[in-house]
Design a protein around this motif. Sequence first.
Motif, PDB file in Angstrom:
ATOM      1  N   CYS A 286      48.940  62.756  17.486  1.00  0.00           N
ATOM      2  CA  CYS A 286      50.048  62.196  16.719  1.00  0.00           C
ATOM      3  C   CYS A 286      51.353  62.737  17.273  1.00  0.00           C
ATOM      4  O   CYS A 286      51.365  63.663  18.076  1.00  0.00           O
ATOM      5  N   TYR A 287      52.437  62.124  16.829  1.00  0.00           N
ATOM      6  CA  TYR A 287      53.782  62.533  17.224  1.00  0.00           C
ATOM      7  C   TYR A 287      54.610  62.775  15.970  1.00  0.00           C
ATOM      8  O   TYR A 287      54.504  62.013  15.007  1.00  0.00           O
ATOM      9  N   VAL A 288      55.420  63.817  15.983  1.00  0.00           N
ATOM     10  CA  VAL A 288      56.291  64.124  14.848  1.00  0.00           C
ATOM     11  C   VAL A 288      57.534  63.242  14.959  1.00  0.00           C
ATOM     12  O   VAL A 288      58.235  63.267  15.969  1.00  0.00           O
ATOM     13  N   ILE A 289      57.801  62.458  13.908  1.00  0.00           N
ATOM     14  CA  ILE A 289      58.938  61.540  13.924  1.00  0.00           C
ATOM     15  C   ILE A 289      60.011  61.931  12.911  1.00  0.00           C
ATOM     16  O   ILE A 289      61.019  61.244  12.783  1.00  0.00           O
TER      17      ILE A 289
ATOM     18  N   SER B 224      62.726  67.924  11.332  1.00  0.00           N
ATOM     19  CA  SER B 224      61.723  68.931  11.678  1.00  0.00           C
ATOM     20  C   SER B 224      62.067  69.600  13.008  1.00  0.00           C
ATOM     21  O   SER B 224      62.579  68.963  13.928  1.00  0.00           O
ATOM     22  N   ILE B 225      61.742  70.884  13.113  1.00  0.00           N
ATOM     23  CA  ILE B 225      61.927  71.576  14.397  1.00  0.00           C
ATOM     24  C   ILE B 225      60.921  71.066  15.439  1.00  0.00           C
ATOM     25  O   ILE B 225      61.081  71.330  16.621  1.00  0.00           O
ATOM     26  N   TYR B 226      59.919  70.335  14.987  1.00  0.00           N
ATOM     27  CA  TYR B 226      58.900  69.793  15.882  1.00  0.00           C
ATOM     28  C   TYR B 226      59.167  68.334  16.245  1.00  0.00           C
ATOM     29  O   TYR B 226      58.305  67.667  16.818  1.00  0.00           O
ATOM     30  N   TYR B 227      60.350  67.825  15.952  1.00  0.00           N
ATOM     31  CA  TYR B 227      60.695  66.428  16.231  1.00  0.00           C
ATOM     32  C   TYR B 227      60.406  66.082  17.697  1.00  0.00           C
ATOM     33  O   TYR B 227      60.752  66.829  18.596  1.00  0.00           O
ATOM     34  N   LYS B 228      59.723  64.976  17.893  1.00  0.00           N
ATOM     35  CA  LYS B 228      59.315  64.434  19.199  1.00  0.00           C
ATOM     36  C   LYS B 228      58.204  65.231  19.876  1.00  0.00           C
ATOM     37  O   LYS B 228      57.867  64.964  21.025  1.00  0.00           O
ATOM     38  N   GLU B 229      57.624  66.200  19.192  1.00  0.00           N
ATOM     39  CA  GLU B 229      56.486  66.943  19.744  1.00  0.00           C
ATOM     40  C   GLU B 229      55.198  66.173  19.447  1.00  0.00           C
ATOM     41  O   GLU B 229      55.115  65.415  18.482  1.00  0.00           O
ATOM     42  N   TRP B 230      54.176  66.402  20.252  1.00  0.00           N
ATOM     43  CA  TRP B 230      52.874  65.822  19.988  1.00  0.00           C
ATOM     44  C   TRP B 230      51.958  66.899  19.431  1.00  0.00           C
ATOM     45  O   TRP B 230      52.206  68.093  19.582  1.00  0.00           O
ATOM     46  N   GLY B 231      50.908  66.477  18.786  1.00  0.00           N
ATOM     47  CA  GLY B 231      49.935  67.408  18.242  1.00  0.00           C
ATOM     48  C   GLY B 231      48.628  66.709  17.944  1.00  0.00           C
ATOM     49  O   GLY B 231      48.518  65.485  18.036  1.00  0.00           O
ATOM     50  N   ILE B 232      47.640  67.491  17.562  1.00  0.00           N
ATOM     51  CA  ILE B 232      46.324  66.985  17.191  1.00  0.00           C
ATOM     52  C   ILE B 232      46.117  67.269  15.704  1.00  0.00           C
ATOM     53  O   ILE B 232      46.312  68.405  15.255  1.00  0.00           O
ATOM     54  N   ILE B 233      45.739  66.259  14.955  1.00  0.00           N
ATOM     55  CA  ILE B 233      45.491  66.433  13.521  1.00  0.00           C
ATOM     56  C   ILE B 233      44.204  67.224  13.354  1.00  0.00           C
ATOM     57  O   ILE B 233      43.142  66.812  13.805  1.00  0.00           O
ATOM     58  N   LYS B 234      44.307  68.377  12.717  1.00  0.00           N
ATOM     59  CA  LYS B 234      43.154  69.255  12.527  1.00  0.00           C
ATOM     60  C   LYS B 234      42.536  69.127  11.140  1.00  0.00           C
ATOM     61  O   LYS B 234      41.347  69.374  10.974  1.00  0.00           O
ATOM     62  N   ASP B 235      43.352  68.751  10.146  1.00  0.00           N
ATOM     63  CA  ASP B 235      42.832  68.652   8.782  1.00  0.00           C
ATOM     64  C   ASP B 235      43.738  67.761   7.944  1.00  0.00           C
ATOM     65  O   ASP B 235      44.929  67.635   8.236  1.00  0.00           O
TER      66      ASP B 235
ATOM     67  N   ASN C 101      49.390  76.961  16.224  1.00  0.00           N
ATOM     68  CA  ASN C 101      50.351  76.754  15.150  1.00  0.00           C
ATOM     69  C   ASN C 101      49.976  75.482  14.393  1.00  0.00           C
ATOM     70  O   ASN C 101      49.802  74.429  14.982  1.00  0.00           O
ATOM     71  N   LEU C 102      49.817  75.569  13.043  1.00  0.00           N
ATOM     72  CA  LEU C 102      49.399  74.426  12.241  1.00  0.00           C
ATOM     73  C   LEU C 102      50.403  74.094  11.144  1.00  0.00           C
ATOM     74  O   LEU C 102      50.128  74.309   9.957  1.00  0.00           O
ATOM     75  N   PRO C 103      51.560  73.533  11.494  1.00  0.00           N
ATOM     76  CA  PRO C 103      52.482  73.106  10.438  1.00  0.00           C
ATOM     77  C   PRO C 103      51.895  71.910   9.695  1.00  0.00           C
ATOM     78  O   PRO C 103      50.996  71.220  10.203  1.00  0.00           O
ATOM     79  N   ILE C 104      52.380  71.680   8.489  1.00  0.00           N
ATOM     80  CA  ILE C 104      51.891  70.562   7.689  1.00  0.00           C
ATOM     81  C   ILE C 104      52.958  69.482   7.604  1.00  0.00           C
ATOM     82  O   ILE C 104      54.153  69.762   7.623  1.00  0.00           O
ATOM     83  N   PHE C 105      52.495  68.230   7.512  1.00  0.00           N
ATOM     84  CA  PHE C 105      53.384  67.080   7.468  1.00  0.00           C
ATOM     85  C   PHE C 105      52.875  66.062   6.463  1.00  0.00           C
ATOM     86  O   PHE C 105      51.666  65.935   6.263  1.00  0.00           O
ATOM     87  N   GLU C 106      53.796  65.323   5.874  1.00  0.00           N
ATOM     88  CA  GLU C 106      53.436  64.168   5.067  1.00  0.00           C
ATOM     89  C   GLU C 106      53.204  63.014   6.024  1.00  0.00           C
ATOM     90  O   GLU C 106      53.633  63.042   7.178  1.00  0.00           O
ATOM     91  N   ARG C 107      52.547  61.969   5.549  1.00  0.00           N
ATOM     92  CA  ARG C 107      52.191  60.844   6.419  1.00  0.00           C
ATOM     93  C   ARG C 107      53.423  60.187   7.044  1.00  0.00           C
ATOM     94  O   ARG C 107      53.386  59.759   8.192  1.00  0.00           O
TER      95      ARG C 107
END
Length: 61
Positions: free
Chosen positions: A9-12, A16-27, A42-48
């Motif tokens: 996924c990508y942070v949109i 967020s300090i993670y804007y435009k970063e990619w990541g893998i949904i772990k949970d 690092n596992l920050p949390i996000f709303e959909r």
Amino acid sequence: MKDCIAKKCYVIDKLSIYYKEWGIIKDFDGEYYHVAIANGNNLPIFERNQIRIPRNKKGNM
């Protein structure tokens, strides 16, 4: 939404300090998505509405 675990996924969220970063949904705990940024520890949390999960193109796995 358990079917989205392990998807990229990508942070949109522009705030967020993670804007435009990619990541893998772990949970997904029923409300928040726990995302490993750049597949790290690092596992920050996000709303959909704060992440984008790209659709797979037909025929690509």
